[in-house]
Write a protein that holds these residues in place. Sequence first.
Motif, short mmCIF file in Angstrom:
data_model
loop_
_atom_site.label_atom_id
_atom_site.label_comp_id
_atom_site.label_asym_id
_atom_site.label_seq_id
_atom_site.Cartn_x
_atom_site.Cartn_y
_atom_site.Cartn_z
N ASN A 74 0.73 -1.45 0.04
CA ASN A 74 -0.02 -0.16 0.01
C ASN A 74 0.72 1.15 -0.06
OD1 ASN A 74 -1.57 2.16 0.48
ND2 ASN A 74 -2.78 1.01 1.95
N ARG A 132 0.12 4.26 0.47
CA ARG A 132 -0.17 5.31 1.69
C ARG A 132 0.88 4.92 2.74
NH1 ARG A 132 -5.18 7.86 1.29
NH2 ARG A 132 -6.17 7.59 -0.82
N ASP A 133 1.24 3.63 3.00
CA ASP A 133 2.18 3.27 4.10
C ASP A 133 3.56 3.78 4.15
OD1 ASP A 133 0.09 1.70 5.49
OD2 ASP A 133 0.93 -0.08 4.37
N MET A 137 3.64 6.88 2.00
CA MET A 137 3.52 8.46 1.81
C MET A 137 3.20 9.07 3.33
SD MET A 137 0.92 7.81 -1.26
CE MET A 137 0.01 9.22 -1.08
N SER A 138 2.37 8.40 4.22
CA SER A 138 2.05 8.80 5.56
C SER A 138 3.21 8.83 6.34
CB SER A 138 1.02 8.01 6.00
OG SER A 138 1.53 6.68 6.30
#
Length: 149
Positions: free
Chosen positions: A82, A84-85, A87-88
Amino acid sequence: MRVIGTAGTEEGLSLVQQAGAHYTFNHRDPNYIDEIKNVTGTHGVDVVIENAAHINLGNDLTLLAMKGRVAVVGSRGPIEVNPRDTMSRESSILGVMLFGATEKELEESYAAIQAGIKNKWLSPIIGKEFSLVNASDALIMILFMVKEH
């Protein structure tokens, strides 16, 4: 620095502990990710050295601290993660392969290893010794171990 190590057997966990890990976890335990998160608290893990990215990379990314890094040194195939893991956490995934090292990088690595052994902050764990006459047996053993993992 606090070092966290994982292994899949009691023997492996013992080796990881002997190598200097402050915390050891069995990666076959279904709760090991939660246990690592308990140890790292809200900070997370700054660096992961990943030997089996095809299995673990997705979990690694959920453990990272802000600006954390995963150095992938081993993988046996593709994996879906993912984004997002990363990016965050504004994290990085780095591919590392000895075969791509320059001559200078290899010399620096060898010098660092030799200095570590000489100054006793690096102490390799020798599981088995082979005579030069039996060097081919050592290679077969290494190939078998790689195939098994």
